[in-house]
Design a protein around this motif. Structure first.
Motif, PDB file in Angstrom:
ATOM      1  N   GLY A  15      28.892  30.746  58.785  1.00 17.45           N
ATOM      2  CA  GLY A  15      29.658  31.380  58.020  1.00 17.45           C
ATOM      3  C   GLY A  15      30.645  29.917  57.384  1.00 17.45           C
ATOM      4  O   GLY A  15      30.864  30.636  55.840  1.00 17.45           O
ATOM      5  N   ARG A  66      22.396  32.102  49.325  1.00 17.50           N
ATOM      6  CA  ARG A  66      23.924  30.766  50.121  1.00 17.50           C
ATOM      7  C   ARG A  66      22.967  29.405  50.427  1.00 17.50           C
ATOM      8  O   ARG A  66      24.708  28.909  49.661  1.00 17.50           O
ATOM      9  CB  ARG A  66      22.760  30.964  51.672  1.00 17.50           C
ATOM     10  N   ASN A  83      25.863  27.567  52.288  1.00 15.92           N
ATOM     11  CA  ASN A  83      27.502  28.541  52.193  1.00 15.92           C
ATOM     12  C   ASN A  83      27.288  29.649  53.046  1.00 15.92           C
ATOM     13  O   ASN A  83      25.402  29.797  53.770  1.00 15.92           O
ATOM     14  CB  ASN A  83      27.380  29.095  50.976  1.00 15.92           C
ATOM     15  N   SER A  84      27.743  30.141  53.173  1.00 16.54           N
ATOM     16  CA  SER A  84      27.698  30.913  54.654  1.00 16.54           C
ATOM     17  C   SER A  84      26.315  30.698  55.724  1.00 16.54           C
ATOM     18  O   SER A  84      25.224  31.969  55.990  1.00 16.54           O
ATOM     19  CB  SER A  84      26.684  32.578  53.809  1.00 16.54           C
TER      20      SER A  84
END
Length: 123
Positions: A15, A66, A83-84
């Motif tokens: 995450g 992402r 990201n994520s």
């Protein structure tokens, strides 16, 4: 010859976010596309994202939305904002640069690779 040096890998929780950087040196004037590939243990190296000299981008389906690839032509660098992050994103990430050259009547390409940077994602 082109030399590529990656940085920015490390350990991140699922995450979370991480940014990879890659700086090129040497005969950089002829670099066309640059990109990022990754290789997880026991798997083949796979494309993550590429960016052309004009800024056109291409992403693997697994990272679309992402990851963001960007390029600074003045600094001859390419970046990967991740990201994520998911557990399955863990791998060694390699920077790539493509240099076209004329061979007779044809254009061919040489691929240059960095040494790789480890990205580890923990649960």
């Amino acid at each position: 010859q082109v030399q590529l040096v990656e940085s920015g890998g490390g350990l991140v929780q699922a995450g979370g976010s991480l940014t990879l950087s890659c700086r090129a040196s040497g005969s950089t004037g002829s670099i066309n596309a640059m990109g990022w590939y990754r290789q997880a243990p026991g798997k083949q190296r796979e494309l993550v994202a590429t960016i052309s000299s004009g800024g056109s981008t291409n992403y693997a389906d697994s990272v679309k939305g992402r990851f963001t690839i960007s390029r600074d032509n003045a600094k001859i660098s390419v970046y990967l904002q991740m990201n994520s992050l998911k557990l399955e994103d863990a791998a060694v990430y390699y920077c790539n640069a493509v240099v076209p050259y004329a061979s007779g009547r044809y254009w061919r390409e040489t691929d240059y690779w960095g040494q790789g940077t480890q990205v580890t994602v923990s649960s």
